[in-house]
Write an enzyme that holds these catalytic residues in place. Structure first.
Site, PDB file in Angstrom:
ATOM      1  N   GLU A 226      31.703  15.864  43.435  1.00  0.00           N
ATOM      2  CA  GLU A 226      30.352  15.827  44.371  1.00  0.00           C
ATOM      3  C   GLU A 226      29.757  14.643  44.569  1.00  0.00           C
ATOM      4  O   GLU A 226      28.927  14.062  43.663  1.00  0.00           O
ATOM      5  CB  GLU A 226      29.498  16.897  44.106  1.00  0.00           C
ATOM      6  CG  GLU A 226      28.289  17.137  45.082  1.00  0.00           C
ATOM      7  CD  GLU A 226      27.061  18.044  44.222  1.00  0.00           C
ATOM      8  OE1 GLU A 226      26.351  18.413  45.245  1.00  0.00           O
ATOM      9  OE2 GLU A 226      26.787  17.624  43.143  1.00  0.00           O
TER      10      GLU A 226
ATOM     11  N   ASP B  83      30.252  18.376  39.436  1.00  0.00           N
ATOM     12  CA  ASP B  83      28.873  18.299  40.014  1.00  0.00           C
ATOM     13  C   ASP B  83      28.459  17.014  39.802  1.00  0.00           C
ATOM     14  O   ASP B  83      28.313  16.535  38.579  1.00  0.00           O
ATOM     15  CB  ASP B  83      28.148  19.467  39.101  1.00  0.00           C
ATOM     16  CG  ASP B  83      26.957  19.525  39.720  1.00  0.00           C
ATOM     17  OD1 ASP B  83      26.803  20.163  40.754  1.00  0.00           O
ATOM     18  OD2 ASP B  83      25.890  19.496  38.784  1.00  0.00           O
TER      19      ASP B  83
HETATM   20  O1  TEU Z   1      23.910  19.523  43.629  1.00  0.00           O
HETATM   21  C1  TEU Z   1      23.554  18.231  43.765  1.00  0.00           C
HETATM   22  C2  TEU Z   1      22.377  18.104  44.487  1.00  0.00           C
HETATM   23  O2  TEU Z   1      21.335  17.631  44.158  1.00  0.00           O
HETATM   24  C3  TEU Z   1      22.393  18.841  45.829  1.00  0.00           C
HETATM   25  O3  TEU Z   1      21.555  19.955  45.566  1.00  0.00           O
HETATM   26  C4  TEU Z   1      21.846  18.220  46.929  1.00  0.00           C
HETATM   27  O4  TEU Z   1      20.700  17.669  46.737  1.00  0.00           O
HETATM   28  C5  TEU Z   1      21.891  18.902  48.106  1.00  0.00           C
HETATM   29  O5  TEU Z   1      23.054  19.573  48.553  1.00  0.00           O
HETATM   30  C6  TEU Z   1      21.441  17.851  49.643  1.00  0.00           C
HETATM   31  O6  TEU Z   1      21.486  18.987  50.512  1.00  0.00           O
HETATM   32  C7  TEU Z   1      24.719  19.880  42.413  1.00  0.00           C
HETATM   33  C8  TEU Z   1      25.057  21.284  42.727  1.00  0.00           C
HETATM   34  O7  TEU Z   1      25.695  21.634  43.749  1.00  0.00           O
HETATM   35  C9  TEU Z   1      23.592  21.900  42.756  1.00  0.00           C
HETATM   36  O8  TEU Z   1      23.636  23.599  43.315  1.00  0.00           O
HETATM   37  C10 TEU Z   1      22.893  21.955  41.514  1.00  0.00           C
HETATM   38  O9  TEU Z   1      21.773  22.366  41.714  1.00  0.00           O
HETATM   39  C11 TEU Z   1      22.716  20.247  41.237  1.00  0.00           C
HETATM   40  O10 TEU Z   1      23.793  19.575  41.564  1.00  0.00           O
HETATM   41  C12 TEU Z   1      22.378  20.355  39.824  1.00  0.00           C
HETATM   42  O11 TEU Z   1      23.503  20.639  39.001  1.00  0.00           O
END
Ligand code: TEU
Ligand code: CA
Length: 542
Positions: free
Chosen positions: A255, A201
């Site tokens: 990610e 993440d």
């Molecule tokens: O996501 C990082 C994040 O910021 C995404 O939500 C991004 O902004 C979005 O996909 C843009 O369209 C990760 C996780 O996948 C997410 O579910 C979490 O909320 C976030 O980190 C915090 O842990």
């Protein structure tokens, strides 16, 4: 090591990955919340698709401020999901079914209820103080915004702590070697159980500039680009690789939120010993304007993303392909056509795209059923903390416009429970589901969507059978076309041609001579590409 077309052969390059969001997959005990036993019961559904790897979104103990992306205890299973024994049983069953399991490593931040943070906030002399990022003073330490809106700092006692996401998700201080040691230990805990790797993440966010400089106005529009580029990201990832990952046969996918295409090879070049792959956000950012507003896009721009990726990576880098996950709307509603007429066809078209593109494909639960977005009508229907924060930040005004935009962009579309059958709650739960059930769950579900599911399964089998689809060269033959996406995948001895009509109109376009149709989403061939038609051909003489 064995190479194909210049690439080192690795199992994860040849794999197809299926993501599960456990809360919304299947509820085995009627408490309304999906759980690990529920996944175990539905394993034949996943195995039947022919996927190789399951990625499980966070299953750890969590107070659920962000649905498990806020971890309270990295060595416990979320009580609603089951027990460590259930996890071990699931892992054993996944392995027995010939698949692998990767888990979600969320270590940029923890929950504010994690024991480290409970200690850390007790005061500046606490031994855990430096596990997190604290600054003193009356004023905000800098102008950094939280990704989930509002400032990235929260006052607590006599200090401020940094949270790049929700205020219940304090950021760990990776500059503290004790923190890094703790992370490596918890990784070993799960690897020693036999898990096959990690999805990491927001991993590029782990290193912060210790000077904490203010952002420029331009940077404030895309704070992720600053957060992803701290001074020690590569040092820490190389250390993690040396200390932990190099000792196991596992895959990692980070990610890469905030990482540009040009910066991506530095994270995944196999000679550097960092990550195997990352999720690069270009294709899912295509319809986003600053502030999370939806914007229209053109097929030409979408196609150009895949060509740019191909050109940015050499033989030492390996891409991923994804158009969906728990943070994105449903594929057919977003990139396809979710009308009754074309929903199935467009779901199949994107199955062909995902499974013939260069890079390891990641599918999200429900893609294989062509599930659609939820028609939200009121702000009160949303669950996502991001939506709630954004609504509050707007002053809770103009609900209709806000909801209309969320119907395009919300993460909650993906978090609506899976639809298994035409029974109560779409077969997700016999109790009261934790979240909304899709109004069409009784008609669009795993029982009625066999044709879409079977198409995915056939495409996955074809990907496995044809090295050209995995390791083959990629070239876009019609980059300027409004509706057609036509490309080649070629390897010594085999040339494959993919023809996709991304529109609800018939379009001229017929394959060259000496080709054989391998699979299409219509019966037989026609002289035109029909609406949302997808065809895969083999050249008789490569
Ligand atoms: O996501 C990082 C994040 O910021 C995404 O939500 C991004 O902004 C979005 O996909 C843009 O369209 C990760 C996780 O996948 C997410 O579910 C979490 O909320 C976030 O980190 C915090 O842990
Ligand atoms: Ca349950």
């Amino acid at each position: 090591m064995e190479t194909i077309n210049g690439y080192t052969r690795r199992w994860w390059k040849e794999a197809v990955v299926y993501q599960i969001y456990p809360r919304s997959f299947h509820d085995s005990n009627g408490d309304g919340i999906g759980d690990l036993r529920g996944i175990l019961e539905k394993l034949p559904h996943i195995q039947g698709l022919g996927v190789d790897v399951i990625w499980l979104s966070p299953h750890f103990d969590s107070p659920n401020a962000d649905n498990g992306y806020d971890i309270r205890d990295y060595r416990k299973v979320m009580a609603e999901f089951g027990t460590l024994q259930d996890f071990d049983d699931l892992l054993a069953a996944v392995h027995a079914a010939g698949m692998r399991l990767i888990i979600d490593l969320v270590v940029n931040h923890t929950s504010d209820e994690h024991a480290w943070f409970v200690e850390s906030r007790k005061g500046s002399d606490n031994p855990y103080r430096d596990y997190y990022i604290w600054r003193d003073g009356d004023e905000l330490p800098n102008n950094w915004p939280s990704i989930f809106t509002g400032p990235a700092w929260k006052k607590d006692g006599d200090g401020w702590f940094l949270h790049l996401f929700a205020d219940r998700q304090p950021d760990l201080n990776w500059d503290n070697p004790a923190v890094r040691g703790e992370v490596y230990d918890l990784m070993r805990f799960w690897l020693d159980k036999g898990v096959d790797g990690f999805r990491m993440d927001v991993i590029p966010f782990i290193s912060k500039d210790p000077a904490l400089p203010d952002m420029s106005d331009a940077a404030l529009a895309r704070p992720q680009d600053i957060y992803a580029n701290g001074p020690h990201v590569h040092d820490y990832l190389q250390e993690m690789h040396r200390e932990v990952l190099a000792h196991y046969d596992v895959m990692t996918v980070g990610e890469a939120f905030g990482v540009s295409l040009a910066q991506t090879p530095a994270l995944i070049d196999e000679r550097r010993g960092e990550l195997d792959m990352v999720f690069q956000f270009d294709a899912v950012d295509i319809d986003r304007a600053p502030g999370g507003q939806w914007k229209p896009w053109r097929l030409q721009d979408f196609k150009a993303i895949f060509t740019r990726h191909d050109q940015a990576f050499d033989r030492h880098c390996w891409p991923t392909v994804f158009l969906s996950n728990h943070d994105n709307p449903r594929i057919v509603s977003r990139y396809g056509d979710d009308s009754p007429e074309f929903r199935e066809k467009s779901a199949m078209l994107f199955a062909m795209l995902l499974l013939t593109m260069k890079g390891t494909p990641f599918l999200y639960q429900g893609d294989e059923l062509g599930l659609t977005n939820y028609p939200f009508e009121h702000i009160a229907q949303f669950d996502d903390i991001w939506v709630k924060n954004a609504w509050r930040a707007l002053g809770a005004k103009n609900e209709a416009a806000f909801v209309a935009n969320q119907n395009r962009v919300s993460r909650d579309h993906a978090r609506i429970p899976m639809a298994w059958d035409s029974g109560v709650n779409g077969g997700f739960s016999t109790g009261k589901p934790w979240f909304l059930i899709h109004p069409e769950a009784r008609s669009i579900n795993a029982e009625t969507q066999k044709p879409v599911y079977d198409f995915f399964a056939r495409m996955i089998a074809l990907r496995h059978a044809h090295p050209a689809l995995v390791y083959g060269d990629y070239s876009d033959l019609e980059p300027g076309h409004d509706h057609l996406f036509v490309y080649l995948r070629q390897i010594e001895g085999e040339s494959l041609l993919v023809m996709l009509n991304r529109s609800s109109e018939a379009t001229d376009g017929f394959p060259p001579d000496f080709t054989t149709l391998m699979l299409g989403n219509y019966d037989g061939e026609a002289l035109q590409m029909r609406p949302w038609e997808a065809r895969l051909y083999r050249f008789d003489k490569p």
